[in-house]
Every structure is written in C-alpha cells, then in structure tokens.
Enzyme design. Structure first.
Site, short mmCIF file in Angstrom:
data_model
loop_
_atom_site.label_atom_id
_atom_site.label_comp_id
_atom_site.label_asym_id
_atom_site.label_seq_id
_atom_site.Cartn_x
_atom_site.Cartn_y
_atom_site.Cartn_z
N TRP A 1 0.85 -1.21 0.00
CA TRP A 1 0.00 0.00 0.00
C TRP A 1 0.88 1.26 0.00
O TRP A 1 0.54 2.27 -0.59
CB TRP A 1 -0.90 -0.02 1.25
CG TRP A 1 -1.72 1.23 1.42
CD1 TRP A 1 -2.97 1.45 0.94
CD2 TRP A 1 -1.35 2.42 2.12
NE1 TRP A 1 -3.40 2.70 1.29
CE2 TRP A 1 -2.42 3.32 2.01
CE3 TRP A 1 -0.22 2.83 2.83
CZ2 TRP A 1 -2.41 4.59 2.59
CZ3 TRP A 1 -0.20 4.10 3.40
CH2 TRP A 1 -1.28 4.96 3.27
N HIS A 2 2.04 1.16 0.67
CA HIS A 2 2.90 2.33 0.80
C HIS A 2 3.54 2.75 -0.52
O HIS A 2 3.92 3.90 -0.68
CB HIS A 2 4.00 2.09 1.84
CG HIS A 2 3.48 2.17 3.24
ND1 HIS A 2 2.88 1.09 3.86
CD2 HIS A 2 3.44 3.19 4.13
CE1 HIS A 2 2.51 1.46 5.08
NE2 HIS A 2 2.83 2.72 5.26
N GLY A 3 3.69 1.83 -1.44
CA GLY A 3 4.28 2.25 -2.71
C GLY A 3 4.72 1.09 -3.55
O GLY A 3 4.80 -0.06 -3.10
N PHE B 1 2.76 8.30 -0.88
CA PHE B 1 2.03 7.03 -0.79
C PHE B 1 0.57 7.23 -1.19
O PHE B 1 -0.21 6.40 -1.16
CB PHE B 1 2.12 6.45 0.62
CG PHE B 1 3.55 6.36 1.12
CD1 PHE B 1 4.57 6.06 0.22
CD2 PHE B 1 3.87 6.59 2.43
CE1 PHE B 1 5.89 6.01 0.65
CE2 PHE B 1 5.19 6.52 2.87
CZ PHE B 1 6.19 6.23 1.98
#
Lengths: 541, 355
Positions: free
Chosen positions: A393-395, A541
């Site tokens: 999800w962060h990247g 993000f």
C-alpha cells in the site's frame, strides 16, 4: 497545497472565516467544504480531481444500490452533472491547452459517458440480478473498480517493470512492453481506502448510505485529511457532515495546539532530521555505489534512528495538523498515532502507528480473511498477507514489499514464541527493556522502508554489524539527533505523565504563554531558513 | 471569559513587552542574526537612494562597521561636488550592497582599494564616486545614472553585477522587453521602504540597530516578498516573451539593460566597465552569472581567476551575509585596478594630470 506553505496560511483562515459565517446553514457549509477541498487538491494538479470525482459518483451511487435505496431521477441527474462538470472543468482544459486531443481527454470522455450510463441505468441493471446476489455483486464491483484505479495509477509500471526484469532473467531477452508515463496522484491510496470503507460498511449494514452527493463528496475530499489521512471511516466522519456543527472554544483551542505542534514537528524536527538522514542514505538512493558508509557503523545506525524519528515526526505532524484544522471546523478525526515508540511488541505497535491504516487493514482484510478464527496456520498466513499488502500500500517498490514481509514476520514470530503480549503488563526497568528492544526491531524495519533499493539494506546492515566504529561525523550526527528530538521526547513524557495527548491545560497560563512563544518562534525561524516548504513523506504514498 | 480578560487590559503592554523581550532572547540564542539596518528612501527620480546625512552601524559577531552617508546619499567620508575637479579621472560606480562595501570598513571596500591603487600608480589622478545602494539591480542603477550619476561627469561608468540582479531587474518592472527592444515600463520602483520620518525616530533606530529579532523578522519577510515578486515578474515576462528561445527571459532583460547602460555612458563620452561578482559555492568554487553581452565582451572583470590563486582563503564572510571579506575586497580592487589603469592612463583627463 502543503500545510507548511504560505498558500495554506492564506487558504485555511479564509475557508475558516467563510465556514463559520455560514453557521446554521449545514448544506452551504458542506458545499463550501467540497469546493474548498477541490481547490486545495487542484492546487497540486487539477487533472486528478477527476479521479476523486469519479470515485465519489461511483461509490455514492453504488452504496445507495447496495442499501436498495430508491435512487430518484433527480439524484441520478445530479450525479451525472457532477461527473460532467468534473470532466469539463478538470480534464477538458488540459486537453485543449495542448492543442491536440490527448489520451487523457479521450479516456476521461469514455469514463464520463460510461459512468453516466451506469448511474442512469444502475437501478434497472441491478433489478436484473437475482435479489440474493444484488448487494454482493455491487460491493464486489466497487471494490474491483476502486482497486483497479488505484492499481493502475500506483502499480502499473511497477508490475510491468518487475515482469520485464523477470523475463530478462529467465529468457535472456527483454520483452517489448509499453511503459506508460503515469503520474501518481497524491493521496489516491488514502481516499480510495476511505471510499471503500464506506461502501463496505453500508454493505455490512453498519451504517446508512447518504442520499446527498455533496455530503459524500465533502466526506471523501475533506481537505484536512484528503492527501495523507487519517483514513476516515464513513461511520465516524459522514454523520458529522449530517449534523450541525457547533463552535466549541475548548475544541478550537486544542485544534490550534495540534496545528502548532504539528508544524513544529514537521518544520523543526522532521525537516532537519531529513538533512542528516539524506546525508547518509542519499549516496545510495540511486544504487550507484556499494561501498560502506565512510563514517562507520555508528553513523549508519544514527542515520537509521534519525529516520525513525523523522518519519514519525513528519507523518504524525500531518495527522495532527489535519485533526487540528478539522477541530477548528467542528469535526473530530480519528487519532492516528498513540506514542508508537513506547510499544513493547508488534501488536502493540500496530495499535499505535498509523492506526487508521492498521485498523482498516484489520477490519477489511485480516478479519474477512478469517483473522485468528481458523487455527494457527491460517492466523499466521492472514497476518503475513495483511502486512504484505500493507507494505505494498505504501508504494510500488520491492523494499515496501520486503518491509511488509518483515512486519508480518515479527508479528508471526512473537506469536510463535508466545510473547505476542510481551511487556504489556511489565513496569519499570523491564518495560524499558521491552520498549528499547522493540524499538531496535522497528528501526530495522525503517531501514528497509527508507532504502530505495535492496542493495542499500545489505550495505547498511554490513556497516552496522561489520564496521561498527565511531567517527567525527558520527559524533556530530549524534548531537544533531539529540538536539532535534528532545522536544518530541519531552512532550511525549508529559503525555504519558498526564495520561492525555493534550497537555497544555495542565499548565499555568504563564507557562502556556512561553510554550506557545517557543513553538511559534521555532516554526518561524526554521521555516524561514527553508528555501521552499518540504513535502510530507506520506504524500508519496 | 472575555469580560474577565478585559479586566486585565492594563497588563497588555507588559505582556507585549514580555513577548518582544522573550522573542529577542530566543533569536539571540537559537539564531543569532547580524544587525544590518538599511536606511533607504525614495529619490525624486523614482528609485531608492541612501538616506542622506546618516551615520549608523552594522553589527556582526566579529565586527562593528560604521556607515557615514553624505548629503547626496553616498557612503563617503566627505562631500563630493558634481563638478569634476580639474585633472581628475572620475569613476562613477553603481552597485548593490557589494558596491556599498557591506561588512567592511569604508577604507577596505574594493572601490576604495581601486581608487588608492590607481592613484598609487602615478599614471592618473582618480576619484571614485560610489552611487551604490543596497538592493539595487541594473535597472535601478541605470535610472540612477540617467538622473543623478551623469551629473558627476564620469570618465568611466563602473557597474557591479551580482547574480541577484537577474531577479532584481525583473522585480523592479522599471523596464520591459517589447519585441526584443528595451522600453521604460514604469517611472518608479520603491519597494516597501520605511517612512523617512520613521527612519529618524530614536525608537526605530534603537530597535533597528540593536534588535536581532527585528533584524531576523525583517530579513525573513523581505526575502519571502522578494522571491514572490521575482517569481511573479518572471512568469509575466516569460508569458510575454514567447519568442525568447535561446536564453531565459530574465537573462534577456538583463542583457538589454547592460547594453543600454553602456551605450548611454558612451553617448555621454564615458567609458563603461563591469565587475562580475562571482557566486560563491565554497572556498574554491566560484561561478559567474554575468550574462553574455556581446558589446561588453572585453569590458568585464571577473575575479574568479584571482580568487583561485588564493585557494582556500576566505573571500566571502561565511558566518555573515556573504559579502566580500577585507581580503576579497582587496583582491577585487587590485584586479580591477589593473584592468582600468590602461583606460585611465590613456584618457584626456589623465593626460591633464601629468606625471
């Protein structure tokens, strides 16, 4: 628009003044929030407002259909008007400015026509699905559409790139695949998750859908938390748009403090620590060197510690400012950080760090996967899977996947060893040992998180464990770290002492005056030293 | 609550005083700031000039510099009449704070060194008239020359160039490029300057010459405003200069200004020379920002090579505002004197002076 910019300093007081002038006119206030939020986001890039508008119209209508609410023609036409205006206002000008019909213009047109058709014919289409499947089909469709948009803008190139690399390794030739130059829309992960939580909660009958697109649009784009959270839940935030807001001086005072303290954490602590962090990590960001950091392992370790405080100060600053601005407008956003670095075990940490995301993942991923209800193996699998997806999800980078894997691993390990509640009930020295030990594990995670490539992780580990020595640079870095984190540690110590996140009322007015002076002067001095305001880390993000 | 607070109205002045004193203490501890008051007023010809007949001090960690401004707004220890003395080669200089000799005593400033060195050569009798004003860019300097500088009957017009001139020239909006031709766009440029009466007020002077908090606040604010004005002006210019493709619009404006400056000087019978103040990166790295002006190719002195010969020595104050140190000033003055000596020794004025 950044919270720490001059533009926001002009924007927020203007919106605030207008907002309270409209007090007593809830619909007008909601409309003002919607328009000002779009203005706030459009300051960065107008084109991507269309994506927010698309998600708004799609999920607004989907939720009503899930609930089997009668969607009037007037409501449907409003939705069509909403998306058409968004297309005409945010996509068309860009297409025509360039003189030719761009791909964005064509895709936007197709999306607008399709969505309009879907909105107009939605109730009819739904009625053709067997009744027992209707709700499930619609909620599945909203999840698929939301994740497809998110996946395309955030992960398309990452997966294509990874596939190319794998193909090259296996077959020795590079496949010919078109890479698209996709710009990551700021905040897309945050508002997509927020929107999904709304439709899923309506599906679960945990809340009622709203019949007002302005209300839902304002909820989804609420500017204080639009681009970096907290990721709100429909059942917490949406009802606040549905009732009159009342001015509360105590809440407003706390809001002002949250804004000031947030700005202090960002401008004074995070931005200054970033200089130290980048001075060590920066040389490795492009993956051009494999030499150990010249300053020795102690410097490397200090840089990792510094990043731990940088990311905490930076991200919690955003949440604090968001909550502070919301409070000044009569809203209460959820708490996103609860002193994460005093966690004694991984479960404790995830109840303290980025709470809005970890609870989202728990409620909409971990529990639907089975949670801990289906035996140990499935529990471990679910934990690991949840953390892997949380990392992703962060990247779009393998280091984030590895970070998620690592977080899943320590969660599982603590459970396997039967110490998943380690330190929870201990006090004094034992508690301190648990906290310090778990902080080391957290920092190892931050090393993985900050590294731009896998090589950097191994180089830094080799530096810390194989080349541990002091140096002049290390000693200077140590002093820099201490000189910037002590205010954070002091405030947290007071928060623990008073068992409250808002400690100012505990002090005499004269102490309050001096604290405010110190905070405001520090923000002024350090902000004026910056050439331009620095972005928040979580914007990426 | 408000009525309770109103009962303590009498405490407000004390509170304000406390806040100011605490702020002063904070700045002195956390961000010691050099106190550098600038007394500028609007000249009748529409741009800034030094307020005449002022004496004030600039205070830094290692110095306290006295500034004496004469009745014509020149940093000088004497009055300078317009009429040029007989047998004198007169250099009229224009510049910003570097030209004014910020952060050094008057005798150590590069224009003083230049005057001394040329006179020491025995080949000419030189007088330097320094019309520099802190904050000036080429546009304001040109206006000053056309309205005031020419009255001094210069034999040589000397213009100091600094990288900040690129933005200063845009920001002033005194001139604009219309189809590549330099036009006067506005008659005045008087960015927020203190009221003349305020500059004479003892309270203001007490604060301006002693308060680090005031110095910090003023500098921070003016830097932000300047950046904003330059960015706006730059955007406007780029939009109106769609044909400028080979260099940025702001560079084109500065080139036109320097070119006009040189031709105005030559029309009045004066030579023209420019000093390119290098941009300082570190003690051994200096860069030039002087725009390429074909007509001035041989009339620019840049001290970069001379600085390079003194590798590692401090040419710019590193803990101050980054102006030349006495050493930097000396090298610039000496270098420039070598360039100007041939011009001065061949001039009619010099011939009049005899050996």
């Amino acid at each position: 628009m950044l919270f720490n910019s001059l533009e926001y300093l002009l924007f927020f007081p203007s919106v605030f003044a207008l907002y309270w002038l409209l007090n007593g006119h809830r619909s007008a206030q909601n409309l003002l929030i919607l328009l000002s939020s779009y203005f706030f986001y459009g300051w960065w890039d107008v084109r991507f407002l269309y994506l927010i508008a698309f998600t708004t119209v799609f999920d607004f209508n989907a939720a009503q259909l899930i609930e089997n609410r009668h969607v009037s023609w007037s409501s449907r036409l409003k939705s069509v008007g909403f998306i058409t205006i968004a297309y005409a206002g945010f996509v068309l000008p860009e297409s025509w400015q360039q003189g030719t019909w761009t791909e964005g213009g064509s895709s936007g047109l197709i999306a607008t026509v399709l969505l309009s058709a879907l909105v107009l014919a939605g109730p009819r289409l739904v009625s053709s699905i067997p009744e027992r499947l209707q709700r499930k089909v619609i909620v599945s469709l909203t999840v698929i559409v939301n994740l497809t948009i998110l996946g395309f803008f955030k992960y398309f190139n990452f997966f294509v790139d990874s596939f190319q690399a794998m193909y090259l390794t296996v077959f020795g030739v590079e496949p010919s695949i078109i890479m698209l130059s996709i710009v990551l829309p700021v905040g897309i992960s945050f508002y997509t998750f927020q929107s999904m939580s709304y439709t899923i909660d309506v599906y679960r009958r945990e809340m009622k859908s709203t019949p007002s697109i302005v209300e839902f649009g304002a909820y989804l784009s609420f500017f204080p938390q639009l681009v970096a959270g907290p990721i709100e839940r429909g059942k917490n935030l949406l009802p606040q748009f549905q009732r009159d807001r009342v001015w509360n001086a105590d809440e407003a005072r706390e809001g002002l403090w949250l804004i000031a303290w947030g700005l202090f954490k960002k401008v004074v602590i995070a931005d200054n620590l970033s200089i130290l962090v980048n001075s060590v990590f920066g040389a490795y960001d492009q993956g051009e060197t494999s030499a150990l950091p010249a300053g020795g392992g102690l410097l490397t370790l200090i840089a990792v510690y510094a990043f731990a405080f940088q990311i905490y100060a930076d991200f919690s600053a955003y949440s604090d400012i968001a909550r502070g601005c919301a409070k000044l407008m009569g809203f209460d956003l959820m708490l996103n950080f609860r002193l994460p670095y005093i966690a004694t075990n991984p479960s404790d940490f995830w109840q303290r760090w980025h709470v809005s995301l970890s609870s989202w993942l728990r409620d909409y991923l971990y529990i639907p996967l089975g949670g801990n209800r289906k035996g140990k193996f499935n529990t471990y699998r679910n934990l690991w899977l949840t953390m892997l997806l949380g990392g992703l999800w962060h990247g779009a980078n393998w280091t984030f996947v590895l970070w998620g894997f690592y977080q899943g691993m320590i969660l599982v390990l603590y459970r396997l060893l039967g110490i998943d509640h380690a330190g929870a009930k201990s006090t004094g020295l034992m508690k301190a040992i648990h906290v310090l030990w778990f902080f080391q594990l957290t920092c190892l995670g931050w090393l993985i998180f900050r590294a731009q490539n896998l090589d950097t992780i191994w180089i830094f580990l080799a530096s810390i464990f194989g080349d541990f020595r002091g140096s002049v640079e290390a000693s200077e870095a140590g002093w820099t770290l201490i000189s910037f984190i002590w205010p954070l540690l002091l405030v947290q110590a007071l928060q623990i002492r008073f068992q409250s996140f808002y400690v100012l009322p505990r002090f005499h007015w004269f102490a309050n005056l001096n604290i405010w002076l110190l905070i405001l002067l520090s923000i002024g001095v350090f902000a004026s030293n910056q050439f331009r305001p620095a972005e928040f880390i979580y914007f990426a993000f | 609550m408000p009525s309770r607070l109103l009962r303590y109205w009498w405490a407000l002045p004390f509170l304000v005083l406390y806040v100011l004193l605490a702020s002063e203490a904070y700045i002195r501890v956390v961000q010691p700031t050099k106190i550098q008051p600038r007394y500028v007023v609007g000249a009748e010809y529409g741009v800034r000039m030094n307020k005449p007949l002022m004496t004030y001090y600039h205070t830094g960690q290692h110095y306290r510099i006295r500034f004496d401004i004469n009745s014509k707004g020149i940093r000088a220890d004497r009055e300078i009449p317009y009429d040029k003395p007989a047998s004198t080669y007169r250099i009229v200089a224009f510049g910003d704070s570097f030209g004014m000799g910020y952060e050094v005593e008057l005798g150590d400033a590069w224009l003083s060194v230049l005057e001394r060195e040329l006179n020491k050569s025995g080949q000419c009798n030189v007088e330097v008239v320094n019309l520099s004003v802190s904050g000036h860019g080429t546009a304001e300097e040109l206006v000053t020359y056309l309205n005031e500088g020419y009255k001094y009957e210069p034999d040589l017009v000397l213009v100091e160039w600094h990288q900040t001139d690129l933005d200063d020239n845009l920001r002033s909006r005194l001139f604009a490029l219309g189809d590549g031709v330099l036009d006067k766009a506005n008659d005045t440029y008087l960015p927020p300057i203190e009221n003349a009466a305020l500059l004479e007020s003892p309270v203001y002077r007490l604060i301006a010459e002693n308060s680090m908090f005031y110095a910090w606040a003023r500098q921070s604010l003016s830097t932000r405003v300047q950046r904003l004005m330059a960015a706006t002006a730059n955007k406007d210019l780029e939009q109106s200069q769609a044909t400028v493709t080979d260099q940025s619009a702001r560079g084109a404006l500065s080139i036109a200004l320097l070119d006009r400056f040189a031709s105005e000087a030559q029309q009045r019978g004066a030579d023209f020379y420019a000093l390119d103040v290098p941009w300082w990166v570190d003690r051994v790295t200096f860069t030039s920002s002087f725009p390429e002006v074909p007509s001035l190719a041989t009339k620019v002195y840049s001290p970069i090579e001379d600085f390079a010969l003194r590798r590692g020595e401090e040419m710019y104050w590193e803990d101050g505002f980054g102006h030349f140190t006495p050493l930097g000033n000396n090298i610039v003055g000496l270098g420039l004197s070598k360039q100007i000596l041939p011009l001065c020794s061949q001039s009619e004025s010099a011939k009049d002076s005899g050996p």
